[in-house]
Motif scaffolding. Structure first.
Motif, PDB file in Angstrom:
ATOM      1  N   SER A 169     -32.592  25.614 -24.980  1.00 10.34           N
ATOM      2  CA  SER A 169     -31.334  26.243 -25.384  1.00 10.34           C
ATOM      3  C   SER A 169     -30.287  25.175 -25.660  1.00 10.34           C
ATOM      4  CB  SER A 169     -30.830  27.208 -24.311  1.00 10.34           C
ATOM      5  OG  SER A 169     -30.380  26.483 -23.173  1.00 10.34           O
ATOM      6  N   CYS A 170     -29.294  25.575 -26.416  1.00 10.98           N
ATOM      7  CA  CYS A 170     -28.186  24.681 -26.765  1.00 10.98           C
ATOM      8  C   CYS A 170     -26.884  25.466 -26.626  1.00 10.98           C
ATOM      9  CB  CYS A 170     -28.301  24.191 -28.212  1.00 10.98           C
ATOM     10  SG  CYS A 170     -29.866  23.358 -28.598  1.00 10.98           S
ATOM     11  N   THR A 171     -25.805  24.738 -26.484  1.00  8.98           N
ATOM     12  CA  THR A 171     -24.483  25.371 -26.482  1.00  8.98           C
ATOM     13  C   THR A 171     -23.743  24.996 -27.763  1.00  8.98           C
ATOM     14  OG1 THR A 171     -23.614  23.497 -25.234  1.00  8.98           O
ATOM     15  CG2 THR A 171     -24.303  25.432 -23.965  1.00  8.98           C
ATOM     16  N   ALA A 172     -22.598  25.600 -27.956  1.00  8.51           N
ATOM     17  CA  ALA A 172     -21.830  25.366 -29.185  1.00  8.51           C
ATOM     18  C   ALA A 172     -20.776  24.288 -28.961  1.00  8.51           C
ATOM     19  CB  ALA A 172     -21.159  26.656 -29.631  1.00  8.51           C
ATOM     20  N   ALA A 173     -20.696  23.363 -29.907  1.00  8.87           N
ATOM     21  CA  ALA A 173     -19.583  22.415 -29.916  1.00  8.87           C
ATOM     22  C   ALA A 173     -18.374  23.055 -30.605  1.00  8.87           C
ATOM     23  CB  ALA A 173     -19.987  21.139 -30.650  1.00  8.87           C
ATOM     24  N   THR A 174     -18.651  23.830 -31.634  1.00  8.91           N
ATOM     25  CA  THR A 174     -17.579  24.471 -32.401  1.00  8.91           C
ATOM     26  C   THR A 174     -18.055  25.832 -32.885  1.00  8.91           C
ATOM     27  OG1 THR A 174     -16.858  22.301 -33.218  1.00  8.91           O
ATOM     28  CG2 THR A 174     -16.022  24.230 -34.392  1.00  8.91           C
ATOM     29  N   LEU A 175     -17.248  26.849 -32.683  1.00  7.77           N
ATOM     30  CA  LEU A 175     -17.520  28.162 -33.269  1.00  7.77           C
ATOM     31  C   LEU A 175     -16.775  28.258 -34.588  1.00  7.77           C
ATOM     32  CD1 LEU A 175     -17.277  30.502 -30.141  1.00  7.77           C
ATOM     33  CD2 LEU A 175     -19.291  29.379 -31.118  1.00  7.77           C
ATOM     34  N   ARG A 176     -17.424  28.881 -35.577  1.00  7.05           N
ATOM     35  CA  ARG A 176     -16.863  28.881 -36.931  1.00  7.05           C
ATOM     36  C   ARG A 176     -16.860  30.285 -37.539  1.00  7.05           C
ATOM     37  NH1 ARG A 176     -16.485  23.725 -38.549  1.00  7.05           N
ATOM     38  NH2 ARG A 176     -17.756  22.139 -37.512  1.00  7.05           N
ATOM     39  N   SER A 177     -15.882  30.543 -38.360  1.00  5.02           N
ATOM     40  CA  SER A 177     -15.871  31.782 -39.135  1.00  5.02           C
ATOM     41  C   SER A 177     -14.943  31.550 -40.332  1.00  5.02           C
ATOM     42  CB  SER A 177     -15.422  32.967 -38.278  1.00  5.02           C
ATOM     43  OG  SER A 177     -15.593  34.183 -38.984  1.00  5.02           O
ATOM     44  N   ASN A 178     -14.365  32.618 -40.828  1.00  4.54           N
ATOM     45  CA  ASN A 178     -13.472  32.510 -41.979  1.00  4.54           C
ATOM     46  C   ASN A 178     -12.304  33.451 -41.770  1.00  4.54           C
ATOM     47  OD1 ASN A 178     -13.784  35.078 -43.972  1.00  4.54           O
ATOM     48  ND2 ASN A 178     -15.643  34.759 -42.766  1.00  4.54           N
ATOM     49  N   THR A 179     -11.200  33.172 -42.468  1.00  4.41           N
ATOM     50  CA  THR A 179      -9.987  33.950 -42.235  1.00  4.41           C
ATOM     51  C   THR A 179     -10.106  35.401 -42.710  1.00  4.41           C
ATOM     52  OG1 THR A 179      -9.112  33.055 -44.306  1.00  4.41           O
ATOM     53  CG2 THR A 179      -8.463  31.955 -42.252  1.00  4.41           C
ATOM     54  N   GLY A 180     -11.064  35.659 -43.605  1.00  7.37           N
ATOM     55  CA  GLY A 180     -11.298  37.055 -44.002  1.00  7.37           C
ATOM     56  C   GLY A 180     -11.722  37.893 -42.802  1.00  7.37           C
ATOM     57  N   TRP A 181     -12.374  37.257 -41.839  1.00  5.43           N
ATOM     58  CA  TRP A 181     -12.766  37.949 -40.614  1.00  5.43           C
ATOM     59  C   TRP A 181     -11.741  37.755 -39.499  1.00  5.43           C
ATOM     60  CZ3 TRP A 181     -14.986  41.903 -38.853  1.00  5.43           C
ATOM     61  CH2 TRP A 181     -15.278  42.015 -37.489  1.00  5.43           C
ATOM     62  N   THR A 182     -11.368  36.500 -39.219  1.00 10.56           N
ATOM     63  CA  THR A 182     -10.516  36.245 -38.046  1.00 10.56           C
ATOM     64  C   THR A 182      -9.082  36.741 -38.231  1.00 10.56           C
ATOM     65  OG1 THR A 182      -9.913  34.032 -38.819  1.00 10.56           O
ATOM     66  CG2 THR A 182     -11.853  34.197 -37.403  1.00 10.56           C
ATOM     67  N   VAL A 183      -8.612  36.799 -39.461  1.00 10.90           N
ATOM     68  CA  VAL A 183      -7.242  37.260 -39.711  1.00 10.90           C
ATOM     69  C   VAL A 183      -7.224  38.690 -40.237  1.00 10.90           C
ATOM     70  CG1 VAL A 183      -5.124  36.842 -41.017  1.00 10.90           C
ATOM     71  CG2 VAL A 183      -6.440  34.905 -40.121  1.00 10.90           C
TER      72      VAL A 183
END
Lengths: 311, 125
Positions: A169-183
């Protein structure tokens, strides 16, 4: 963004090549060949091919992953008989089939995602490797409009198979998305990803992806992932694109909660334009009632360029 | 051929307007956090068995009752050791069920409003 870039080029403020989206404008049959930019007008199909990886590593720690002992307990639904139950996203008869073992490609590049809350780790979503250290998934698997990013809560298990975890297993260094979703919270933009603290994709391989301006109706679709009713087992079902618009694809693949973030992919022959092998068309995200279709955000030109930039 | 400065300015303004309408810029948890919205509805509650005891690890699934049905995110939402679960959804009418060990309880209907939290107790036979 691309239109804005084109306008910049028209204005003579940037060169035509740099006016294109981030990178990966025209990629070869294999992304191991590297990114090749092209000044030719964008049209037709562009993408990047799948990479099958090297297989089961003798030591996952060599890739920065953590070993996970067999029997590691992830809390989740347990079915003593393996029988499924009726949910809104099984369309007609349940046609899902278990993938076992999970050490072949693309099963090993299919990722079980867990979320730990109050010390309890539970099945959360599915993702798909899209580079040595990049997992793509649904936006709602990494960001919630009400509570924000799931930073520090997610863990990624490529090729998990019930109670065995051949790639650790691995963990995340950075979570990513886009402003169409997050905003905006638009379901049409419900895609995201995670840059991992490991390079396990070098052995699991990764899915390809492509975008096209042509109709995808009738294109075969396969979804394999980790439905919440199957005890961390990987299950697969195939169908076809039933309807589409510029931002979303609709299909009748059988899915259940937990399948969010799966690759909606098709198989393309060697030498196919843009992408060959296991080629993602969309990010699975939503189930709906009978009489309609399951759906996910379509990979478009700008989205393809955006996620390539996350590699 | 060089364009007049005024035409360049008009095109630049147009570009900025179109760029602002794009709304799919990359973002990550390394960026300043976006303002969280209050447009979603929250449905929470406890899954209990026939004796009223909380059930751990039940899969809680919503189904849209609106017409046309609302898309439901395909997250795996499982009840915790205290039986509690929490869903964040678009406002609408839903039917919730809990399932564990091949047992599925009766559906419970709820109308969830934006910004509001609804409590729904779910039962397993």
């Amino acid at each position: 963004m691309v239109l804005a870039s084109a306008l910049l080029a028209t204005l003579g403020l940037v060169s035509p090549v740099s006016a294109g989206a981030s990178k990966g404008v025209e990629l070869g049959a294999s992304d191991t060949e590297g990114v090749t930019t092209s000044a030719t007008p964008l049209r037709g199909t562009r993408g990047v091919s799948s990479y099958e990886g090297t297989g089961v590593p003798s030591d996952v720690t060599a890739y920065g992953a953590q070993r996970v002992p067999a029997g590691h307990r992830i809390e989740g639904y347990s079915s003593p008989t393996g029988d499924d139950f009726g949910t809104q996203s099984i369309i007609g008869a349940d046609g899902r089939v278990r993938v076992d073992p999970t050490t072949s490609f693309p099963a090993r590049a299919t990722v079980l995602i867990t979320r730990t809350v109050s010390g309890v780790e539970r099945l959360h979503c599915t993702g798909w490797m899209f580079g040595a250290s990049l997992v793509l998934t649904a936006g709602h698997c990494v960001f919630n409009q009400s509570t924000g990013w799931y930073t520090g809560q997610l863990r990624f298990y490529p090729g998990a198979n019930g109670t065995t975890y051949p790639y650790g297993s691995c963990t995340a260094a950075t979570l990513r998305s886009n402003t169409g979703w997050t905003v905006d919270g638009s379901p049409d933009a419900d895609y995201g990803g995670a840059s991992l603290n490991c390079s396990i994709g070098n052995t699991t391989g990764w899915y390809g992806a492509y975008w096209t301006t042509a109709s995808l109706n009738g294109t075969s679709t396969t979804i394999q992932g980790y439905p919440g009713d199957k005890s961390q087992q990987q299950w697969i079902h195939s169908d076809q694109v039933r309807a589409s618009n510029s931002l979303r694809l609709y299909y009748d693949n059988d899915t259940v909660g937990g399948n969010s973030g799966s690759s909606v992919h098709t198989v393309r022959a060697d030498g196919s334009s843009g992408c060959s092998g296991r080629c993602s068309l969309a990010f699975h995200a939503y189930g709906v009632g009978s009489g309609t279709h399951n759906s996910g955000p379509r990979i478009t030109e700008s989205r393809f360029n955006l996620v390539i930039g996350w590699r | 051929m060089r364009r007049p400065l005024r035409m360049r300015a008009v095109l630049l303004i147009g570009m900025l307007v179109l760029g602002a309408c794009g709304r799919e810029s990359a973002t990550s948890d390394q960026d300043p956090p976006p303002t969280l919205t209050n447009t979603q509805a929250t449905v929470t509650g406890v899954v209990v068995d026939g004796s009223g005891r909380p059930v751990d690890g039940a899969l809680v699934q919503p189904k849209s009752l609106d017409s046309p049905p609302l898309p439901v995110p395909e997250l795996a939402v499982l009840s915790g050791p205290d039986g509690r679960y929490e869903w964040h959804l678009n406002a609408g009418r839903y039917e919730f069920t809990a399932t564990k060990d091949d047992r599925t309880g009766p559906p419970s209907e709820v109308t969830a409003a934006a910004g509001a939290t609804e409590q729904v107790e779910l039962h397993l036979p």
